[in-house]
Every structure is written in structure tokens, then in C-alpha cells.
Write an enzyme that holds these catalytic residues in place. Structure first.
Site, PDB file in Angstrom:
ATOM      1  N   HIS A 296       8.516  14.540  11.068  1.00 20.54           N
ATOM      2  CA  HIS A 296       8.974  12.631  10.065  1.00 20.54           C
ATOM      3  C   HIS A 296       9.578  11.356  10.224  1.00 20.54           C
ATOM      4  O   HIS A 296      10.816  11.847  10.957  1.00 20.54           O
ATOM      5  CB  HIS A 296       8.787  12.631   8.811  1.00 20.54           C
ATOM      6  CG  HIS A 296       7.614  13.679   7.922  1.00 20.54           C
ATOM      7  ND1 HIS A 296       6.855  13.655   7.250  1.00 20.54           N
ATOM      8  CD2 HIS A 296       7.743  15.226   7.753  1.00 20.54           C
ATOM      9  CE1 HIS A 296       5.838  14.448   7.582  1.00 20.54           C
ATOM     10  NE2 HIS A 296       6.308  15.658   6.800  1.00 20.54           N
ATOM     11  N   CYS A 338       7.420   8.422  12.664  1.00 21.28           N
ATOM     12  CA  CYS A 338       7.294   6.447  11.457  1.00 21.28           C
ATOM     13  C   CYS A 338       8.959   6.362  12.557  1.00 21.28           C
ATOM     14  O   CYS A 338       9.536   6.892  13.126  1.00 21.28           O
ATOM     15  CB  CYS A 338       7.001   6.922  10.620  1.00 21.28           C
ATOM     16  SG  CYS A 338       5.281   7.001  10.276  1.00 21.28           S
TER      17      CYS A 338
END
Length: 476
Positions: A296, A338
Site C-alpha cells: 500500500h 500508490c
């Protein structure tokens, strides 16, 4: 030139430039204009060398503007307005910004300003970001003189290959110092700027122009699977590719053995430290290392674990850049995460699919695409610290799944980045890696993706950060 001002949103479709866009190569027909922004401290000889580079690359318009660094955005805004008011097609823009070291702190603002130029939509935008060293000799250093010489001798080379050669020469001429230029690219095709054509086949590079990969190759794949649907497909695809390319591959997913002591990401850093130790103690020569981290990402580009702990990607690079066994060898990092929360709707005409196909108009693409940034020192001086240009950043290629500040997309089948990259490398494993990554970016930019929290189509764009000094072929 044929145009159709009938899109309903005020945009005009330029069929000429799109229909003459060769697959995998930019068409730079039309105005090619260069702009030099220099602060008062910059020497006239540096500006003169830049003019020579521009002319060697076929830029018919070379403009100069002297201003303080704070005035660079305003000057660039005026430059953008002039391009938008130009009546004919624009093929390419090159901006050189030269300022004392440490003053060009917000290059994103310059990039964003020119990316908003309607006349440059889908066209390459090149930024040469040069730092000048206070007290250094006014004469240009190895980078600028090498760039001028090579642009004059081989202007037909694809720009990424030309820059890699200049990086190699710069590092050789500044042996014993701590200097190495860096480029960041979101280009979607080969960019050849010289006034030569048609493009012929590229000559095969000699042994000294490419990395020697005759030694051992090692890959480390670090993946957070929990809470990331499709991540396992990425791990399987990338692991199979690494093995096919001859890498001895180590896979670590969701580390839990030390959960009471370390967070998953801290455990990944520990795995990387052990990976480095294994390479340093390897009995034979080591020629290449590949590290992939799939996790993440946070709002500022940091990597996040399910427990909320975070680590910066640069920490991974720093850990491996000090590996003695890899000194002078390529180190490749793949980051599927991300880098912020922005969801890019893309830029381009909005047309019904059937009308778009009838006009042969390419789809909207990421607003972050088609940008090349080169960070270098104008005098070739000594740098210190883990900044773009320091020696511990040489021979490193980092590939991000998305542009800075943006979301990286993934679904149950895997991520666009990893799945596309694997397909491209399996189709042509003998190719130059920078060229293959550029092709992967072209394919990713053409995809329409649906975000998990929106029914609207979004666009994605890869970004490469390279200080490679030779061409990298993963398979001979």
C-alpha cells in the site's frame, strides 16, 4: 492540416499530428521550441552551450529569459501562452532551467505549468534542470560539454540512449568525485529530435556501451498480500519472469514471524539488508540485482503496512546502493504502490468510442505522460548526500507504478503495471530495458481503469527514474 472543431468542448482535433504518430515513436513535426531560464548567477558560457545543444537537436526557435528562480514559473506561464496562441502544430518543447544548487526546489511546478499547455497535448516535454555551483569555474562541466558533443555527432539517437551515453562519459570524466546525473521519464515512445529521417535501424551497441551481465543475478520480491486483491497474481507473474531471465529469486510475502518485534515493512527492510549481505558474501561476481516491492502507498508516497507503519522508498534504494558486490552494476527497483490520492481523469478529446475510431483519434491519456526531466550539474561539481547526482545513486533504475501524487490501480487480476511489464518483457526479453519500459508505459497509458470508489474512467502513467550509465539488456 485537417482539423475538426466539433467536439462540443471547445477542443480542435488535429488529425495530421495523430495520424502521423508512428507506433512507439513520437512524431515531432511542427514547431520545436526551446526556452532557457537562467538566474543572474549563471555564466554566459553555460547559456551558449545550451544554445548549441538546442540547435544540434533541430530546435528552430531558441529563446532566453533571465530571471530569479522565483520568477521561473511566471516566465514559463508566458511561454505556455505563446505556444497555445501558435497557429500551426507544435511538435516538442524543451525547457532548460539553470540556477544555483538547491534553489530549484519545486520542479513539479514547472512541469505542471507546461503540462497544461493545450498545444503540447500528447507531445514530448523535456526539462533540463541544471544546478550551478557557487564559486565553481564558469566553464560548463562534463555533462554539458558531453551533451553538446554527442548531440552534434549523433542527433538521430533516441534521447534516452543519448543521455545514458552522456551519463557514462560524465561519470568517467569526474572519476573520484561524487557526480552522476539522473533522469525521470514518463515518455510513451522513442524521442528522436535530430533533423534526420527516415529513422533507420539502430546500430548494435558495443560491449562497453552495455552492462556486463555474465555474473550472478539476484532478485528479491517483497509483497504485501493481505488486503490487496490481485497481488498474488502479480507475485506469480513477476516471479516467473525473473526465473525466465536467469535471476535467482527470493520471495517474501506478509512477514509474520517477527510481527511482535517488527512491522511488515520494517521486516521487509531487514530482508533487504540480508539480501545485501548475501550479495556481498557471494563467492563469484554479481552483475545485477532486482528488487520489487508491492504494498500500500500513503498520501506522500510512503509505503504503508496494514498496521499503519510506513517507510520511504528511498530507504530501500539506500540500503542496496551501498552493496560492495554491486558497485558499478545495475540495480533495478520496481515499486507497485500508490504515491498519493490523486485520480487522473486524463487529457484529450472526449468522444464516443465509435466516433473516436472513425476519426482514428487516440484516446485520452494520462496528464502526467510525455515528460522527460534531466537533473544534472552545469559545472560537474561535487555533490554530497543522497540527492540526484550523488555517486551512491549511480547505476540505479527505479520504476514507479504511477506518477508522483497519484493512485496506482490494481484489481482481482493484478496491477496494470506488473501485468503489462511482464507481458512486454516476455515478448521481447532481448530489448534495451529503458525502451521496453517506455513501451510498457505506452500500453498502460492507453488503458482505461475504474477506481474502486468511482464509476468514472481513470488513467495511469508509469515513471522511470534512471541513473544508468550503460544500456541494460536482461537477456542476450
Amino acid at each position: 492540416m485537417t482539423t475538426m472543431p466539433c467536439l462540443g468542448n471547445g477542443e480542435t482535433v488535429c488529425l495530421c499530428s495523430w495520424l502521423n504518430y508512428p507506433l512507439g515513436k513520437y512524431s515531432v513535426r511542427g514547431l520545436r521550441v526551446a526556452l532557457t531560464l537562467s538566474s543572474p548567477e549563471v555564466s554566459a558560457s553555460t547559456v551558449a552551450v545550451l544554445d548549441g545543444v538546442f540547435r544540434a537537436l533541430g530546435f528552430e526557435s531558441c529563446r532566453r529569459r533571465g530571471a530569479s528562480v522565483q520568477g521561473f514559473p511566471r516566465e514559463l506561464a508566458g511561454f505556455r501562452e505563446q505556444l497555445d496562441a501558435h497557429r500551426g502544430p507544435v511538435g516538442c518543447a524543451l525547457v532548460a532551467a539553470v540556477a544555483p544548487r538547491g534553489q530549484l526546489r519545486q520542479p513539479r511546478q514547472l512541469v505542471r505549468e507546461l503540462s497544461c499547455c493545450g498545444a503540447l497535448r500528447g507531445c514530448p516535454k523535456v526539462f533540463l534542470l541544471l544546478s550551478s555551483t557557487p564559486g565553481a569555474a564558469p566553464e560548463p562541466g562534463a555533462f554539458l560539454t558531453g551533451l553538446q558533443e554527442l548531440c552534434g555527432r549523433s542527433p538521430h539517437w533516441p534521447l534516452l540512449q543519448l543521455l545514458t551515453e552522456v551519463f557514462c562519459r560524465t561519470a568517467e570524466e569526474t572519476s573520484g568525485t561524487t557526480y552522476c546525473p539522473v533522469l525521470r521519464s514518463s515518455l510513451r515512445g522513442a524521442l528522436c529530435l535530430g533533423d534526420v529521417g527516415p529513422w533507420g535501424p539502430e546500430p548494435a551497441p558495443g560491449p562497453s556501451a552495455q552492462y556486463d551481465l555474465s555474473g550472478a543475478r539476484a532478485a528479491l520480491l517483497l509483497a504485501v498480500i493481505q488486503g490487496r486483491p490481485g497481488a498474488r497474481h502479480d507475485v506469480e507473474a513477476l516471479g516467473g519472469l525473473c526465473e525466465a531471465l536467469g535471476f535467482e529469486t527470493t520471495l517474501r510475502t506478509d512477514p509474520t514471524a517477527q510481527a511482535s518485534i517488527l512491522s511488515p515493512l520494517q521486516a521487509f527492510l531487514e530482508e533487504l539488508a540480508q539480501f545485501r549481505e548475501r550479495l556481498d558474501t557471494h563467492r563469484g561476481p554479481v552483475s545485477c540485482a532486482l528488487v520489487a516491492l508491492m504494498a500500500h502507498g500513503g498520501p506522500q508516497g510512503q509505503l504503508l503496512a496494514v498496521d499503519g507503519q510506513e517507510v520511504w522508498p528511498e530507504a530501500l534504494v539506500q540500503e542496496l546502493s551501498g552493496c560492495r558486490a554491486l558497485r558499478g552494476c545495475p540495480k533495478v527497483f520496481l515499486l507497485q504502490a500508490c504515491r498519493g490520492g490523486h485520480r487522473d481523469a486524463g487529457a484529450g478529446p472526449t468522444l464516443l468510442p465509435w466516433f473516436q475510431r472513425w476519426l482514428q483519434v487516440p484516446p485520452a491519456t494520462s496528464s502526467h505522460a510525455d515528460v522527460l526531466q534531466i537533473y544534472a550539474d552545469a559545472q560537474g561539481g561535487i555533490c554530497s548526500g543522497p540527492t540526484p547526482g550523488s555517486c551512491d545513486q549511480a547505476d540505479i533504475l527505479t520504476v514507479y507504478a504511477t506518477a508522483e501524487g497519484c493512485v496506482a490501480y490494481r484489481d482481482e487480476k493484478g496491477s496494470d503495471f506488473i501485468q503489462t511489464l511482464v507481458e512486454v518483457l516476455r515478448a521481447e526479453p532481448q530489448g534495451d530495458l529503458l525502451e521496453l519500459l517506455t513501451e510498457a508505459n505506452r500500453q498502460v497509458c492507453e488503458l482505461d481503469v475504474l477506481g474502486p470508489d468511482s464509476d468514472e474512467r481513470r488513467k495511469a502513467c508509469l515513471e522511470m527514474r534512471s541513473s544508468l550509465r550503460r544500456r541494460l539488456y536482461l537477456q542476450a
